[in-house]
Design a protein around this motif. Sequence first.
Motif, short mmCIF file in Angstrom:
data_model
loop_
_atom_site.label_atom_id
_atom_site.label_comp_id
_atom_site.label_asym_id
_atom_site.label_seq_id
_atom_site.Cartn_x
_atom_site.Cartn_y
_atom_site.Cartn_z
N TYR A 49 0.81 -1.22 0.00
CA TYR A 49 0.00 0.00 0.00
C TYR A 49 0.85 1.27 0.00
N PHE A 62 0.62 3.56 -2.82
CA PHE A 62 -0.66 4.19 -3.14
C PHE A 62 -1.08 5.24 -2.11
N PHE A 63 -0.73 5.06 -0.86
CA PHE A 63 -1.03 6.03 0.19
C PHE A 63 -0.05 7.20 0.09
N LYS A 64 -0.40 8.34 0.69
CA LYS A 64 0.55 9.46 0.76
C LYS A 64 1.73 9.05 1.63
N LYS A 65 1.42 8.36 2.75
CA LYS A 65 2.49 7.91 3.65
C LYS A 65 1.97 6.76 4.50
N SER A 100 -4.44 8.37 -1.87
CA SER A 100 -3.22 9.15 -2.13
C SER A 100 -3.16 10.39 -1.23
N ARG A 101 -4.23 10.67 -0.51
CA ARG A 101 -4.28 11.80 0.43
C ARG A 101 -4.43 11.32 1.88
N GLU A 130 -2.42 9.71 5.24
CA GLU A 130 -1.15 9.46 5.92
C GLU A 130 -1.39 8.61 7.16
N LYS A 158 -8.29 15.12 3.18
CA LYS A 158 -7.05 14.50 3.65
C LYS A 158 -7.31 13.86 5.01
#
Length: 190
Positions: free
Chosen positions: A14, A17-20, A37-38, A40, A60
């Motif tokens: 993942y 695909f994730f921001k963090k 993608s937004r 964390e 987010k």
Amino acid sequence: MSYKFFWLIRAFIYKFFFKKIGSLTYIGKPVFLYGISRVELGRRVRIFPGARIETHGLGKIKIDDNVGIGQNFHIIAGGDLSIGKGTVISAEVFVNDLDNAYEEIGKNVLEQDFLVSTTSIGENCFIGIGAKIMAGTTLGRQCIVGANSVVKGQYPDYCVIAGAPAKIVKRYNFESSIWQKTNKSGSFVE
């Protein structure tokens, strides 16, 4: 415990695909993800199976370090939604910062705009099973939310919140060093 090994592998995948996603974070299967993608996730975030994590528009989500989340958790963000470090969230909890507009008569509510209200959960909070944290809610540090509570509004640090609608029922009294009952205005009861 071997299943958690597979959850760690899934979290590694993942990361693309994730921001963090921080180290030692894991996500149980099944999971529904939208707009990640937004999103964390800090270090040591533990998300059990059945989670639904969604961002819409410019939404987010930031979940800080060392957060434990029970099964069937649902979180939706259209703005900036945050969960502080050390928080424990029980099963079947819903957290969001969106309301549906309903002003346009004759138009389906789902076809109207979202209304975004900032929502945040402070550090070291405990959210009881089945609680609903509604749009526009701010929980201070180390708040306790009772099971099945419906929470909307601003709540200070170190308070116990329960009910539907939720109200402060206790606060930590630093003078006596105990959790003490409060009246409707939040003042301590002797």
